[in-house]
Design a protein around this motif. Structure first.
Motif, PDB file in Angstrom:
ATOM      1  N   TRP A 171      32.729 -51.810  52.129  1.00 29.08           N
ATOM      2  CA  TRP A 171      33.975 -51.401  52.779  1.00 29.08           C
ATOM      3  C   TRP A 171      33.942 -49.930  53.146  1.00 29.08           C
ATOM      4  N   THR A 176      42.281 -42.042  60.188  1.00 27.93           N
ATOM      5  CA  THR A 176      42.478 -42.633  61.519  1.00 27.93           C
ATOM      6  C   THR A 176      42.803 -41.547  62.542  1.00 27.93           C
ATOM      7  N   ARG A 178      45.463 -41.052  63.812  1.00 25.29           N
ATOM      8  CA  ARG A 178      46.783 -40.477  63.511  1.00 25.29           C
ATOM      9  C   ARG A 178      46.808 -39.858  62.111  1.00 25.29           C
ATOM     10  N   ARG A 179      45.613 -39.645  61.586  1.00 24.79           N
ATOM     11  CA  ARG A 179      45.401 -38.929  60.330  1.00 24.79           C
ATOM     12  C   ARG A 179      45.904 -39.672  59.098  1.00 24.79           C
ATOM     13  N   GLY A 180      46.137 -40.964  59.258  1.00 21.15           N
ATOM     14  CA  GLY A 180      46.403 -41.771  58.070  1.00 21.15           C
ATOM     15  C   GLY A 180      45.071 -42.264  57.508  1.00 21.15           C
ATOM     16  N   LEU A 181      45.117 -43.019  56.427  1.00 21.07           N
ATOM     17  CA  LEU A 181      43.888 -43.593  55.883  1.00 21.07           C
ATOM     18  C   LEU A 181      43.912 -45.098  56.118  1.00 21.07           C
ATOM     19  N   TYR A 182      42.722 -45.640  56.391  1.00 19.53           N
ATOM     20  CA  TYR A 182      42.636 -47.073  56.632  1.00 19.53           C
ATOM     21  C   TYR A 182      41.274 -47.546  56.164  1.00 19.53           C
ATOM     22  N   ALA A 183      41.207 -48.793  55.747  1.00 17.70           N
ATOM     23  CA  ALA A 183      39.936 -49.318  55.232  1.00 17.70           C
ATOM     24  C   ALA A 183      39.694 -50.722  55.760  1.00 17.70           C
TER      25      ALA A 183
ATOM     26  N   TYR B  49      53.731 -38.274  66.600  1.00 18.44           N
ATOM     27  CA  TYR B  49      52.359 -37.746  66.522  1.00 18.44           C
ATOM     28  C   TYR B  49      52.074 -36.766  67.655  1.00 18.44           C
ATOM     29  N   ASP B  53      54.133 -40.318  71.627  1.00 22.07           N
ATOM     30  CA  ASP B  53      53.410 -41.119  70.633  1.00 22.07           C
ATOM     31  C   ASP B  53      54.235 -41.148  69.342  1.00 22.07           C
ATOM     32  N   ARG B  55      55.829 -43.553  66.095  1.00 22.99           N
ATOM     33  CA  ARG B  55      55.701 -44.793  65.340  1.00 22.99           C
ATOM     34  C   ARG B  55      56.743 -44.766  64.219  1.00 22.99           C
ATOM     35  N   ARG B  78      50.523 -53.223  61.299  1.00 19.60           N
ATOM     36  CA  ARG B  78      49.219 -52.685  60.912  1.00 19.60           C
ATOM     37  C   ARG B  78      49.202 -52.233  59.452  1.00 19.60           C
ATOM     38  N   PHE B  95      45.127 -51.363  50.079  1.00 18.39           N
ATOM     39  CA  PHE B  95      45.032 -51.936  51.417  1.00 18.39           C
ATOM     40  C   PHE B  95      45.107 -53.461  51.290  1.00 18.39           C
ATOM     41  N   LEU B 102      42.115 -47.534  46.833  1.00 20.70           N
ATOM     42  CA  LEU B 102      41.422 -46.262  47.020  1.00 20.70           C
ATOM     43  C   LEU B 102      42.130 -45.180  46.211  1.00 20.70           C
ATOM     44  N   ARG B 108      43.230 -33.942  48.713  1.00 25.51           N
ATOM     45  CA  ARG B 108      43.619 -35.034  49.616  1.00 25.51           C
ATOM     46  C   ARG B 108      45.089 -35.419  49.439  1.00 25.51           C
ATOM     47  N   GLU B 111      47.248 -34.156  52.179  1.00 27.55           N
ATOM     48  CA  GLU B 111      47.144 -34.672  53.545  1.00 27.55           C
ATOM     49  C   GLU B 111      48.378 -35.512  53.865  1.00 27.55           C
ATOM     50  N   GLY B 112      48.635 -35.660  55.153  1.00 28.93           N
ATOM     51  CA  GLY B 112      49.833 -36.372  55.581  1.00 28.93           C
ATOM     52  C   GLY B 112      49.774 -37.848  55.251  1.00 28.93           C
ATOM     53  N   MET B 114      50.153 -41.476  55.910  1.00 29.35           N
ATOM     54  CA  MET B 114      50.132 -42.266  57.141  1.00 29.35           C
ATOM     55  C   MET B 114      50.129 -41.357  58.378  1.00 29.35           C
ATOM     56  N   GLY B 115      49.579 -40.174  58.192  1.00 30.23           N
ATOM     57  CA  GLY B 115      49.502 -39.236  59.312  1.00 30.23           C
ATOM     58  C   GLY B 115      50.804 -38.525  59.595  1.00 30.23           C
ATOM     59  N   TYR B 120      51.236 -36.760  50.767  1.00 30.14           N
ATOM     60  CA  TYR B 120      51.399 -37.721  49.676  1.00 30.14           C
ATOM     61  C   TYR B 120      52.211 -37.083  48.550  1.00 30.14           C
ATOM     62  N   THR B 216      54.173 -32.229  66.325  1.00 32.03           N
ATOM     63  CA  THR B 216      54.449 -33.369  65.444  1.00 32.03           C
ATOM     64  C   THR B 216      55.770 -33.130  64.710  1.00 32.03           C
TER      65      THR B 216
END
Lengths: 413, 244
Positions: A171, A176, A178-183, B49, B53, B55, B78, B95, B102, B108, B111-112, B114-115, B120, B216
């Motif tokens: 995995w 992403t 949009r600066r999120g994380l995805y796996a 974003y 853009d 969401r 998604r 996920f 994870l 980390r 970091e944003g 979900m962007g 967090y 943003t």
């Protein structure tokens, strides 16, 4: 004039050991020159091929501002609706292939191994890559991922390091667009080998559609690579593409031929300057040998030269005689060296020069083996340079000989 | 005349109240307003974003104490059922598609999420200001406000300084500039809706802008809130991720 050539030719045989020594110096220099030119062309072709294959294409289209940050593998700004753009680009007669790419960082995790360092991912449209990435040629085992599949194509060395096999699932998680994380879980469908260790150790390739999900980039790509008929004619694409596609979805596209793309090309230009310096150094060494031996020859023959001058031979004829002798030596030595350089170049071109793991830690797109690329023009260039430098090197001894005073040398006799 | 007298006495009362109060007492009052021992929020996060853009994510947020939280994303498709579990200095992301978890730690966490412009840590931490910061008043507050500069008194706080504009009617920070140790303003947070629940004024809408990003903005709107919830024992355990 003809008789001077005859005398010069005869002089060559008068001290055969010295002539052989001088001709050997020329031969050695010419052989090295021919081989270096072949070797450098081989490296250049290898590097260009890899850079074009993996990084630049013949020309690259990006959104403005991306190239400046490309070392970071940014996902924005991207080119939207990229499939339609590629289809439109391929209608232009100058473009053979247009293919989208996304370069990104991804962390690979398996059951046992979690890599701390991110790996370099490339998302490609495998249906368009036959002429650029050439995945079929890279394939080592398994098969190329199907389009729109949850499959991954791993560098063979990376597969070995991860201790996974074809059919195993690993995995990948990443940041992403949009600066999120995805796996995503991806199945190893096959492995590839480029021969370039840094690439084979760090790189994985996934289908474009899979990357769109992983990276949250539906329909977009960070770049489009273009191939034309002729690598050296890539410059013509810029005005053509910019005229036809001045904007795409309100983005002004940046079109960059491979010749304008950063580090590697620049490095190769610097290396070519370095090669020229090496060639000049070898020719100077050979020339100094010629100067030395010709000087010895004329000093030995001072009585003879004095006699010639006393008989009314002009200074310029003395100069011509000495230079002609050197040119004949250059002609013979150059021919021998040319044959030697050609032989070595052709042989190494056939068997390759194995670098083994020497290149493993060098971050250059050079494979484990180098193959010189011999051209007959290199033989001609080497031979002509050998003759030219021989003649040039004889100018000083010739001038010295022409300055011998006839009366003094006669008296000494 | 009566009205004028009332008005003057009211203003004097507020003035005397704020004049006497110390910066630490203000922080204490803010903490009392903002801190909920356990709660469940239904929230909507609108993330801009960039131009055009946008969401919107809907999520449920469960909190317990100062550094334990679990967020379950409900939309968009998604990210549906993606979970974030915060315990202490660690955060796990679950996920649902591959049922993988994870672990995120260290930088980390900044970091944003979900962007978004909320990190967090911003989303999952509710440590008390009084414990983490020393405070001083800044000059020239507007009427009904106090301006304060908060400076970290312990290491490991997310933001070294906070420049806070306090609404003295509700005792909540209506605007906060989040500042790094180098003095750079990293983020700007504006709280523009509050609601009184069980005697506490709870922020209902916060607009966060990460000033290190361009164009943003993230608007976090709490649509409903339940306080004093008793969560199941293993609700904040890692093994509970993926089970609702």
């Amino acid at each position: 004039m003809f008789s001077l050539w005859q005398i010069a030719t005869r002089n060559i045989g008068r001290n055969r050991r010295r002539t052989l020594l001088t001709a050997s110096a020329v031969a050695f220099a010419v052989a090295i020159l021919v081989f270096i030119m072949s070797y450098f062309r081989g490296i250049t072709a290898d590097v260009f091929d890899t850079v074009v294959q993996l990084q630049t294409g013949h020309c690259r289209i990006t959104a403005p501002g991306l190239l400046e940050r490309e070392i970071l593998h940014p996902l924005t700004p991207s080119i939207p609706n990229v499939t339609m753009l590629c289809d439109s680009l391929e209608t232009l007669p100058e473009i053979v292939v247009a293919t989208p790419r996304i370069n990104f960082w991804g962390f690979i995790e398996t059951g046992d191994i979690s890599r701390v360092e991110p790996n370099s991912g490339i998302a490609v449209d495998f249906t368009r890559e036959d002429a650029i990435l050439r995945p079929k040629e890279m394939l080592i085992q398994g098969r190329i991922p199907e389009p729109d599949s949850l499959e991954i194509f791993l560098g063979e060395r990376l597969r070995q390091e991860l201790k996974v096999n074809i059919g195993d699932t690993l995995w990948i998680w990443t940041s992403t667009s949009r600066r999120g994380l995805y796996a995503l879980d991806l199945v190893v469908s096959g492995t590839f080998r480029t021969g370039i260790n840094p690439v084979d150790e760090r790189t994985f390739i996934i289908p474009m559609e899979t990357a769109w999900e992983l990276l949250d980039m539906d329909g977009s790509a960070t770049e489009v690579l273009l191939m034309t008929d002729d690598l050296w004619n890539a410059e013509i694409l810029r005005p053509i593409v910019q005229t036809r596609f001045s904007t795409w979805h309100n983005i002004t596209l940046t079109v960059t031929p491979w010749t304008d793309q950063g580090g590697i090309v620049q490095a190769l230009r610097q290396v070519s300057s370095f090669i020229i310096i090496i060639i000049v150094i070898f020719m100077i060494i050979a020339a100094s040998t010629i100067t030395n031996t010709m000087l010895m020859a004329v000093l030995e023959r001072n009585k003879e030269i004095g006699m010639m001058k006393a008989l009314g031979v002009h200074n310029r004829s003395i100069v011509f005689l000495v230079v002609a002798e050197a040119i004949i030596i250059g002609l013979l030595g150059g021919a021998a060296g040319g044959v030697l350089g050609t032989g070595v170049s052709m042989w190494t071109e056939a068997v390759g020069i194995q670098l083994g793991d020497a290149m493993a830690d060098i971050d250059m797109p050079i494979g484990e083996a180098l193959f010189p690329d011999f051209r007959w023009s290199y033989l001609a260039i080497g031979w002509i340079l050998g003759i030219f430098f021989s003649g040039l090197a004889a100018l000083y001894p010739a001038w010295k000989a022409s300055r011998f005073p006839a009366a003094v040398t006669m008296r000494a006799t | 005349m009566k009205l004028l007298t009332l008005l003057i006495s009211g203003v004097l009362a507020i003035a005397s109240m704020t004049a006497a109060i110390t910066p630490q007492e203000v922080l204490d009052r803010i903490d009392q307003q903002l801190y909920l021992p356990s709660a469940k929020y239904q929230a909507s996060m609108e993330i801009v974003y960039g131009p055009g853009d946008v969401r919107v994510s809907d999520m449920v947020i469960y909190t317990q104490g100062t550094d334990t939280a679990r967020i379950i994303v409900k939309s968009p498709a998604r990210d549906k059922d993606t979970e974030f579990l915060r315990r202490g200095k660690s955060l796990w992301i679950y996920f649902p598609r591959n049922q993988r978890t994870l672990l995120i730690q260290g930088h980390r966490l900044r970091e944003g999420m979900m962007g978004s412009d909320f990190s967090y840590e911003d989303m999952t931490e509710s440590s008390t200001l009084l414990d983490d910061y020393s405070a001083e008043f800044l000059p020239d507050p507007a009427k009904g406000e106090l301006k304060m500069l908060l400076t970290a008194k312990i290491p490991d706080v997310t933001y070294y300084q906070r420049r806070v504009t306090v609404d003295t009617l509700h005792w909540i920070p209506k605007q906060v500039d989040l500042i790094s140790k180098s003095g750079k303003v990293l983020k700007e947070s504006i709280l523009d809706q509050v609601k009184k629940i069980n005697g506490q004024w709870i922020p209902m809408r916060t607009v966060m802008r990460d000033l290190l990003k361009q164009n943003t903005r993230t608007t976090m709107t709490i649509t409903s809130i339940d306080v004093g919830i008793k969560h199941p024992d293993d609700f904040f355990a890692r093994r509970s991720l993926g089970t609702k």
